[in-house]
Design a protein around this motif. Structure first.
Motif, PDB file in Angstrom:
ATOM      1  N   PHE A  60       0.828  -1.211   0.000  1.00 38.87           N
ATOM      2  CA  PHE A  60       0.000   0.000   0.000  1.00 38.87           C
ATOM      3  C   PHE A  60       0.861   1.260   0.000  1.00 38.87           C
ATOM      4  O   PHE A  60       0.539   2.250  -0.643  1.00 38.87           O
ATOM      5  CB  PHE A  60      -0.936  -0.004   1.216  1.00 38.87           C
ATOM      6  N   TYR A  61       1.968   1.232   0.722  1.00 39.78           N
ATOM      7  CA  TYR A  61       2.828   2.402   0.867  1.00 39.78           C
ATOM      8  C   TYR A  61       3.965   2.370  -0.160  1.00 39.78           C
ATOM      9  O   TYR A  61       4.703   1.395  -0.251  1.00 39.78           O
ATOM     10  CB  TYR A  61       3.420   2.478   2.283  1.00 39.78           C
ATOM     11  N   ALA A  62       4.099   3.471  -0.904  1.00 36.92           N
ATOM     12  CA  ALA A  62       5.109   3.559  -1.960  1.00 36.92           C
ATOM     13  C   ALA A  62       6.532   3.534  -1.408  1.00 36.92           C
ATOM     14  O   ALA A  62       7.474   3.264  -2.147  1.00 36.92           O
ATOM     15  CB  ALA A  62       4.886   4.825  -2.782  1.00 36.92           C
ATOM     16  N   GLN A  63       6.712   3.780  -0.128  1.00 37.99           N
ATOM     17  CA  GLN A  63       8.065   3.839   0.445  1.00 37.99           C
ATOM     18  C   GLN A  63       8.747   2.473   0.522  1.00 37.99           C
ATOM     19  O   GLN A  63       9.966   2.395   0.646  1.00 37.99           O
ATOM     20  CB  GLN A  63       8.021   4.449   1.838  1.00 37.99           C
ATOM     21  N   PHE A  64       7.969   1.398   0.447  1.00 34.70           N
ATOM     22  CA  PHE A  64       8.553   0.075   0.622  1.00 34.70           C
ATOM     23  C   PHE A  64       8.935  -0.552  -0.711  1.00 34.70           C
ATOM     24  O   PHE A  64       8.214  -0.448  -1.691  1.00 34.70           O
ATOM     25  CB  PHE A  64       7.597  -0.845   1.388  1.00 34.70           C
ATOM     26  N   ARG A  65      10.080  -1.192  -0.700  1.00 35.28           N
ATOM     27  CA  ARG A  65      10.609  -1.893  -1.873  1.00 35.28           C
ATOM     28  C   ARG A  65      10.738  -3.374  -1.534  1.00 35.28           C
ATOM     29  O   ARG A  65      10.949  -3.738  -0.382  1.00 35.28           O
ATOM     30  CB  ARG A  65      11.998  -1.360  -2.245  1.00 35.28           C
ATOM     31  N   PHE A  66      10.685  -4.207  -2.566  1.00 32.55           N
ATOM     32  CA  PHE A  66      10.801  -5.647  -2.378  1.00 32.55           C
ATOM     33  C   PHE A  66      11.994  -6.229  -3.122  1.00 32.55           C
ATOM     34  O   PHE A  66      12.229  -7.432  -3.088  1.00 32.55           O
ATOM     35  CB  PHE A  66       9.508  -6.345  -2.811  1.00 32.55           C
TER      36      PHE A  66
END
Length: 153
Positions: A60-66
């Protein structure tokens, strides 16, 4: 996350409640710069939530990367002014030159491509930013030169 010990150290600072999930994910992402499956599972166990809820929160949050980020981040504005002035063509050219889609990193680990709603330099539209260096009034024909300069710089 480099080690289970580092994850345990982070988790020890937060109560095992749902409200702790975001700050835990933010800290977990700090090293190595993205969220690993192991880190998300540890956060789920600690907060007492299902792993799918952790994944849903993180997506949901754009700040997180995978995935690991590249050495340089290329942000391409897709705001109204940039769109009107050819931002879509600039983005297409960058995608073609780098061989990635927004959110992906090149195979060599050099560039991560991101799109943003507005860079805040509308008078310079279309605009892109590479690691804090703003490039304005960019045309698709300029992309190869701009990317080559970023590789060398």
């Amino acid at each position: 996350m480099e080690t289970k010990t580092k994850m345990d150290t982070i988790l020890s600072r937060y109560p095992g409640r749902r409200e702790s999930l975001l700050p835990i994910l933010q800290e977990f992402q700090g090293n190595p710069g993205y969220l690993t499956t192991e880190a998300m599972e540890a956060a789920a166990r600690h907060c007492g939530v299902h792993p799918v809820e952790v994944y849903g929160t993180a997506t949901f949050y754009a700040q997180f990367r995978f995935n690991p980020a590249g050495k340089k981040t290329v942000m391409v504005c897709q705001g109204t002014a940039c769109h009107v002035m050819g931002g879509a063509q600039v983005l297409e050219e960058i995608k073609n030159r780098l061989g990635v889609q927004p959110g992906d990193t090149t195979d060599d680990g050099m560039f991560t491509l991101e799109t943003v709603a507005c860079i805040g330099a509308c008078a310079l539209a279309p605009t892109m930013v590479i690691d804090g260096d703003t490039h304005g009034t960019v045309k698709a024909r300029d992309i190869e030169e701009v990317l080559n300069a970023a590789r060398e710089g």
